[in-house]
Enzyme design. Structure first.
Site, PDB file in Angstrom:
ATOM      1  N   ASP A 218       0.793  -1.336  -0.225  1.00  0.00           N
ATOM      2  CA  ASP A 218      -0.042  -0.013  -0.158  1.00  0.00           C
ATOM      3  C   ASP A 218       0.762   1.273   0.047  1.00  0.00           C
ATOM      4  OD1 ASP A 218      -2.513  -1.037  -0.396  1.00  0.00           O
ATOM      5  OD2 ASP A 218      -2.876  -1.144   1.799  1.00  0.00           O
ATOM      6  N   ALA A 219       2.048   1.114  -0.213  1.00  0.00           N
ATOM      7  CA  ALA A 219       2.969   2.513  -0.216  1.00  0.00           C
ATOM      8  C   ALA A 219       2.782   3.063  -1.577  1.00  0.00           C
ATOM      9  CB  ALA A 219       4.239   2.155  -0.112  1.00  0.00           C
TER      10      ALA A 219
END
Lengths: 597, 386
Positions: A218-219
């Site tokens: 999710d970065a």
């Protein structure tokens, strides 16, 4: 006999609750009873409840009788012409407002074509089942329910233009986005609530692509050039205040540069920003723990002798300092009077927050992430036309979460950007996907929104085409610069001599019970001892009575006040334990330490 | 076996007798040669010593962590079993809590009854199952009426009840209510009480009379006959070990209950320990969790070594720690401190917790060692780097 309650109070009884309730409702619709009355019959409790309280949440619904809505085409025509108003519809009993209680008795149809004779009401629009935040999500019906929930939650955390008069406000803490944009893809709600004046994000170009693993888990990856051009810059305002309070006995606080020699004087350096009046000037750059408002207060607790001492010795330093770890520029200074007529000073400090690694961002589909890498523009992927995305979003974020709305918004945003028009897509009445694809093709793009991308580092074409488009992103109020924290040595609490807790107090990170168990489990006894050494003290203990001994500094001697000539041993223990021994003594328990040399 | 090799083997006092016997059995069975046997023993020793804990290893904490970590996983998964045949059993986390809390009576007490060889067939199993199932009057009755005029309680019975059963009903009722005259006419059972009996008493009797025990063993609420390998097994809901073991068909050696305290009372503490181990292991395994049995063994030992079953908790294992400070830090601080003060208790500082409290080295792991021997150079040959 059915009990009837009015605003929670017992009113009386009725034998025919259903008829009673019906009677009230009919008369309300006729206008004989005020429309603010709500009534409900609960058969399982055998109770009728009438409510007229102020502050109930109520919502409008179209009244349905015999499977036919009372709102007709004529009403709508008249409304359009301006011949009648909303209030006329309520007066006529076409629309009524139900509270939570009466809603229990209603059978509400979502759309007109599912109406049956049993229905009592009809929604104005299917999207009214959603709250304010949820109705602001475009293509929400294409996302899984939980994602809609997350998305609605995060809209509330977005940094934007919360109030247009923010420059004259003194909120304790507020954030303002520097270049807010209105979304390219909107719902009806946006117009209704005037969102254009209070935008909470920016439209950015997104590519769904991985990049060296820096957008794992999710970065997201940001384009450095975008940030340098002002993408997602924001300001944080924090207000500090000081009041010149008056105390009993005619004493009062003094706002001004504290005089050297008073209790708690912090040294000249701390007061270097203060002009004569003791209040910082605007546009002064201030740093962590520096004094913003110099203030001295009278001592709170006076000893028996102290009250005869006047002047400096009787004053205490009580200046207002910039929060620990903060930094900023003094924005505005307000000097006014408090309700008690005291001098009141408010200082607003501003700090520029550019996006940095660790800042949190989210789209409107519950797709949140933190910045994992900021890439120089020359290393970003680019299209044939030289278009470089602002954000690289990891494709692994999509399949398991099934946020199709996220993808559709990228498509819609792309069309909106190319057409130069805002696309309105309402919940349960979406702007059709086919039309988006059609328009994309018309404007010379692929119908599926994918584009040929080149790797910025090698210049090579990517083997597959990359889904690229425009989407509205929000900067959320979880910035690393407000959270980053580390400590090696630092302040301790007075009572236990153990490290303080919390970032604002420069505290330590607790090694808790379970973490302790892990160290024991690994047999790391000496490491464990070291970790818990933070409040280590040496106590002189009398070998005879097992109580702490006295160290006489003048004679340089250690002796036990009880046993006089006994042997004294140095014992190392945690201060908290020493404290516990003292507390036990105060409870008449004699904790005798049996010690050997 | 030569004297020399014998010597060499007996060096392995490392191995317990059971393992030793097993080696003997296998080598005889497989007809291993002397050298093969030697190899086998060496291999066994290697594996066995690998499984040892080192002195000072914090086995208690490791056991606690090894059981509770999977237990946290279990929380979410229990309750989600639907439609399984047979008796509904408490399992998962609630059962684990039951076991370690040493609850007096499990939520679902259960027995597994094995039969002696000569009775180990379906006919005997079914017959026995039917016999032990507890039946009270309610099972045979269809209606109950109170005749206050004649001081009678009339119970209408089902049709087709065997004569022998009727007799037992009669005798057991007569035994229970000695003052009443009990008789059966047709399908109506009548109890006539003396005319000076209190009405209230009659009402009370009416309420309890249907629970009069008629046949079977009390506590055995349900029975299911199953085949388990070659054996016919009776599973029961409800447990009454002492009565079941009296039956001549029952294999006393294998029959068991899941009630820890009952086992302790009937068979003794060792058996109770085994029940704890078996129940805990099978509960974990049903959930698909693999916990090494040695952790469970340790907990079971801690619960039973005193000769009585103690729960893990305030009034059991944790409440009987040696250290005052450790007990006070756990629960009921005031109680432990005042008691210690009154009795002038001494804390020896031998446990982990109290040493952490005062900031001393804990007596576990590297902290166990108080004396380090330094091997001198010379006699035993100097080290190379010296």
């Amino acid at each position: 006999m059915t009990n009837v309650f009015f605003n929670g109070m017992f009113l009386g009884t009725t034998d025919k609750p259903e008829e009673f309730v019906k009677f009230i409702r009919e008369n309300r619709r006729k206008g004989l009873i005020t429309e603010q009355v709500n009534v409900a019959y609960h058969p399982h409790l055998d109770e009728v409840r009438i409510y007229t309280d102020p502050g109930r949440a109520r919502r409008p619904l179209i009244v349905v009788e015999n499977g036919k809505p009372k709102l007709t085409k004529e009403h709508i025509e008249k409304l359009k012409k301006g011949e009648i108003k909303w209030s006329d519809l309520i007066k006529e009993g076409v629309i009524e407002l139900l509270d939570a209680e009466e809603e229990e008795n209603a059978y509400i149809a979502l759309t007109e074509d599912e109406l049956t004779p049993e229905h009592t009401h009809l929604e104005l629009d299917p999207s009214t089942i959603m709250g304010l935040s949820a109705s602001m999500l475009p293509y929400a019906e294409f996302d899984r329910g939980d994602r809609v929930n997350y998305g609605a939650k995060m809209i509330g955390q977005a940094i934007g233009m919360f109030s247009l008069n923010f420059l004259s406000r003194v909120d304790t803490k507020s954030n303002v986005l520097i270049y807010p944009q209105k979304p390219l893809v909107q719902t009806r709600t946006y117009k209704t609530i005037n969102f254009d004046d209070h935008a909470g994000g920016q439209n950015i170009v997104i590519a769904i692509l991985s990049y060296e693993g820096y957008n794992m888990e999710d970065a997201i990856i940001f384009n450095k050039a975008s940030i340098e051009r002002g993408l997602f810059w924001s300001m944080m305002f924090r207000t500090y205040e000081a009041e010149e309070k008056r105390y009993m006995g005619g004493q009062e606080d003094i706002i001004g540069i504290p005089q050297p020699g008073i209790r708690g004087y912090a040294g000249e350096d701390a007061y270097k920003h203060l002009p004569e009046d003791g209040i910082v000037n605007p546009e002064t750059e201030v740093d962590s723990d520096q004094v913003l408002i110099g203030k001295t207060s009278p001592l709170r607790f006076l000893g028996s002798m102290d009250q005869f001492i006047t002047g400096l010795e009787n004053m205490r330093e009580s200046s207002v300092r910039l929060r620990h770890g903060d930094h900023g520029i003094v924005d505005r200074v307000f000097i006014t009077e408090s309700a008690d007529g005291n001098k009141l000073v408010k200082v607003v400090v501003r700090d520029l927050k550019k996006p940095e690694i660790g800042d949190k961002f989210a789209s409107r589909h519950g797709q949140k992430g933190v910045i994992g890498l900021i890439v120089p523009p020359e290393e970003m992927p680019f299209t044939r036309n030289g278009l470089v995305p602002d954000i690289i979003f990891n494709p692994h974020g999509v399949p398991s979460r099934m946020t199709i709305g996220h993808l559709l918004e990228i498509l819609a945003g792309k069309v909106a950007a190319l057409k130069g028009e805002i696309i309105e897509s309402n919940p349960f009445d979406p702007y059709p996907e086919e039309k988006l694809r059609e328009l994309l093709e018309k404007m010379g793009f692929r119908y599926d929104g994918r584009e040929v991308l080149y790797d910025g580092r090698t210049g090579k074409k990517f083997r597959s085409m990359i889904f690229t488009g425009v989407i509205y992103y929000q900067k959320l109020d979880h910035l690393v610069s407000n959270k980053i924290h580390a400590r090696s040595r630092g302040p301790v609490t007075l009572l236990t001599k153990q490290p303080t807790e919390g970032r604002s107090k420069e505290g330590g990170l607790r090694l808790g019970e379970m973490e302790k168990d892990c160290l024991i489990g690994h047999g790391a006894a000496l490491l464990l001892k070291e970790r818990f050494d933070s409040d280590k003290t040496t106590v002189y203990v009398c070998q005879n009575c097992g109580m702490p001994a006295i160290y006489d500094r003048i004679k340089g001697k250690v002796y036990c006040p009880v046993c006089k000539d006994s042997k004294i041993v140095e014992v190392e223990m945690s201060y908290a334990f020493k404290l516990m021994l003292d507390e036990l003594k105060s409870m008449l328990i004699y904790p005798k330490l049996v010690v050997e040399e | 076996m030569s004297q020399k090799s014998q010597m060499k083997y007996s060096v392995s006092d490392l191995l317990p007798r059971r393992v030793w016997n097993e080696i003997e059995r296998v080598s005889k069975e497989r007809k291993l040669t002397e050298s093969q046997k030697k190899k086998l023993i060496e291999e066994v020793i290697k594996h066995y010593s690998k499984a040892f804990f080192e002195p000072g290893e914090a086995i208690g904490i490791i056991a606690a962590q090894s059981i509770s970590e999977p237990a946290t996983q279990m929380t979410m998964r229990t309750y989600h079993f639907a439609g399984s045949a047979g008796i509904q059993v408490t399992l998962g986390l609630p059962r684990m809590i039951e076991i370690f809390d040493a609850k007096k009576e499990p939520e679902t007490p259960m027995m597994t009854i094995y039969l002696k060889k000569e009775y180990n067939d379906i006919r005997h199993a079914k017959k026995l199952a039917d016999e032990i199932k507890e039946r009270n009057l309610q099972f045979y009755a269809t209606d109950i009426r109170l005749d206050l005029e004649n001081f009678q309680i009339k119970i209408r019975l089902k049709d087709g009840i065997k004569k022998s059963v009727l007799d037992t009903i009669l005798t057991s009722l007569q035994k229970k209510f000695k003052e009443a005259k009990v008789r059966i006419r047709g399908s109506v059972l009548t109890l006539e009480f003396p005319s000076d009996t209190d009405f209230k008493k009659l009402q009370k009797i009416k309420k309890v009379i249907l629970y009069t025990h008629v046949s079977g063993i009390s506590g055995i609420k349900n029975v299911i006959v199953r085949k388990e390998g070659d054996d016919w097994v009776i599973n029961t809901l409800g447990s009454n070990l002492s009565e079941i073991l009296k039956l001549k068909e029952v294999d006393v050696k294998r029959t068991k209950t899941n009630n820890i305290h009952e086992t302790e009372k009937v068979l003794g503490i060792e058996a109770a320990r085994n029940v704890i181990i078996q129940e805990a292991m099978s509960t974990l395994q049903q959930q698909g969790l693999n916990v090494d049995i040695r952790h469970i063994l340790l907990v079971a030992d801690a619960m039973t070594f005193s000769g009585r079953v103690k729960a893990v908790g305030r009034y059991g294992v944790a409440g009987s720690k040696a250290s005052v400070l450790a007990r006070a830090a756990f629960e009921e601080t005031i109680k432990h401190l005042t008691k210690a003060a009154l009795k002038a208790e001494v804390d020896e500082f031998k446990g982990i917790f109290e040493n952490v409290m005062v900031g001393q080295v804990v007596p576990a792991g590297t902290g166990m060692v108080e004396l380090v021997a330094t091997f001198g150079r010379g006699e035993h040959g100097s080290r190379k780097e010296d």
